[in-house]
Design an enzyme around this catalytic site. Structure first.
Site, short mmCIF file in Angstrom:
data_model
loop_
_atom_site.label_atom_id
_atom_site.label_comp_id
_atom_site.label_asym_id
_atom_site.label_seq_id
_atom_site.Cartn_x
_atom_site.Cartn_y
_atom_site.Cartn_z
CD1 TRP A 1 -2.63 1.55 2.24
CD2 TRP A 1 -2.92 1.33 0.04
NE1 TRP A 1 -3.71 2.32 1.88
CE2 TRP A 1 -3.90 2.21 0.52
CE3 TRP A 1 -2.88 1.04 -1.32
CZ2 TRP A 1 -4.86 2.80 -0.30
CZ3 TRP A 1 -3.83 1.63 -2.16
CH2 TRP A 1 -4.80 2.51 -1.64
CB SER B 1 -8.33 1.29 -1.48
OG SER B 1 -8.16 1.36 -0.06
CE LYS C 1 -10.42 -3.20 6.27
NZ LYS C 1 -9.53 -3.84 5.28
CG ASP D 1 -12.11 -1.21 3.77
OD1 ASP D 1 -11.71 -2.00 2.89
OD2 ASP D 1 -11.32 -0.64 4.55
CB SER E 1 -9.24 -9.98 1.52
OG SER E 1 -9.36 -9.94 2.93
NE ARG E 2 -1.87 -8.22 4.01
CZ ARG E 2 -1.97 -7.02 3.44
NH1 ARG E 2 -1.95 -6.91 2.13
NH2 ARG E 2 -2.11 -5.94 4.17
CB VAL F 1 1.22 -7.40 8.41
CG1 VAL F 1 0.48 -7.33 9.75
CG2 VAL F 1 2.73 -7.40 8.63
CD GLU G 1 -2.27 -3.73 10.41
OE1 GLU G 1 -2.10 -4.16 11.57
OE2 GLU G 1 -1.84 -2.64 10.00
#
Length: 332
Positions: A11, A138, A191, A244, A254-255, A279, A281
């Site tokens: 990002w 995003s 989220k 989001d 999406s991790r 990572v 989060e």
């Protein structure tokens, strides 16, 4: 305007490129000395954003203080749990004339602070009205390929958010504004927890009905925490909230959803994290949100079950049955 982007993950790298393309003087800071040299030499972020070239005009450095010197805008793109350790050398840096925009999403463990509050706690010379966050649906993988994207910039001083709006916006990246910094940060953090739950549902073989229920009740859960922290209700129905949440619960990029999916398939959290370069989060945010909800005495049933699955080795099917058998109630 001179801009520093602190954090050369996917990002941070994407935003550095976007800002450079928008005509700004950009410095990108990478924590790891050797990887900073790799980025400078090869102009490609092999770990986090492969096949996207970093323009020669972006200066890449490992020197934190040099990176922020004489910058009017500083972007914080460091994972939430590493912000304090990474950026504490700047605690006495004079940020009075700089806008500071966080694009990190999470809640700090132990302190339960949102990112804006972490920054205020670290930086002794920063004005609260100069701290903002940018959030929304995003993924770096798409923005870096100029896929049309809309986000929101939030700050307590709306005029500052409008400055950021103009700096970032272009033909493929559209920025809206609001003045609900707390709500935008809560939405961005929680989220990821709901996305883990959605991934667990996918991995366990549940269907679209289940995921839709998780997302719908999930936004209610996110809003419940946000309202307790004095956020605005409407924020959770905008880009930072439902927008989001949709993309993070659904996307292959999406991790957090991926972590959940692997958990649902039977893999252990430690194994999953050891195999990841990026990572997720939501894992640490789950722990922080669970503990924060208990201290505030509010119900976050999905978050609580995700916490028990991740950290107490609870069986996802058992957790699902517990959620389904909760006391019947009116939808609000």
């Amino acid at each position: 305007m001179k801009i520093a982007v602190l954090g050369a993950g996917g990002w941070g790298t994407t935003l550095a490129i976007l800002l450079h393309q928008n005509g700004f003087d950009v410095t990108l800071w990478e924590f790891n000395t050797e990887y900073s040299k790799t980025l400078s030499e090869y102009r490609e972020n092999f770990y986090y954003l492969p096949k996207i070239k970093i323009p020669q005009g972006i200066f890449i450095t490992n020197d934190l203080e040099f990176a922020v010197q004489k910058k009017q805008l500083i972007i914080i793109a460091t994972p939430t749990q590493f912000i304090r350790a990474s950026l504490s050398p700047l605690e006495n840096f004079d940020f009075k004339n700089s806008l500071v925009v966080s694009v990190s999403k999470g809640i700090e463990n132990e302190t339960f602070l949102l990112v804006s509050d972490i920054l205020i706690d670290i930086f002794k010379k920063v004005k609260r009205e100069n701290i903002l966050c940018m959030s929304g649906p995003s993924h770096a993988e798409e923005v870096s390929r100029k896929i049309p994207t809309a986000v929101v910039c939030a700050g307590e001083e709306l005029s500052n958010a409008k400055i950021i709006q103009k700096i970032f916006s272009n033909e493929y990246f559209r920025v809206y504004t609001n003045n609900d910094l707390t709500g935008t940060e809560v939405a961005g953090a929680l989220k990821n927890v709901i996305a883990i739950a959605a991934g667990i549902s996918d991995g366990a073989g549940f269907g679209d009905n289940t995921k839709a229920a998780i997302m719908t009740r999930g936004i209610n859960e996110i809003m419940r925490l946000g309202l307790k922290l004095k956020a605005k209700r409407e924020t959770f129905f905008g880009l930072a909230g439902i927008g989001d949440l949709i993309v993070t619960c659904s996307s292959v990029h999406s991790r957090n959803r991926s972590v959940g999916e692997q958990i649902g398939q039977g893999k252990k959290l430690k194994t999953i994290l050891n195999e990841m370069k990026m990572v997720a989060e939501g894992v640490t945010t789950t722990k922080a949100a669970y503990e924060l909800s208990k201290s505030l005495d509010i119900e976050l049933p999905i978050t609580h079950q995700v916490y028990k699955i991740l950290f107490k080795d609870k069986d996802p099917l058992t957790a699902t049955k517990i959620l389904m058998k909760r006391n019947l109630k009116e939808e609000k």
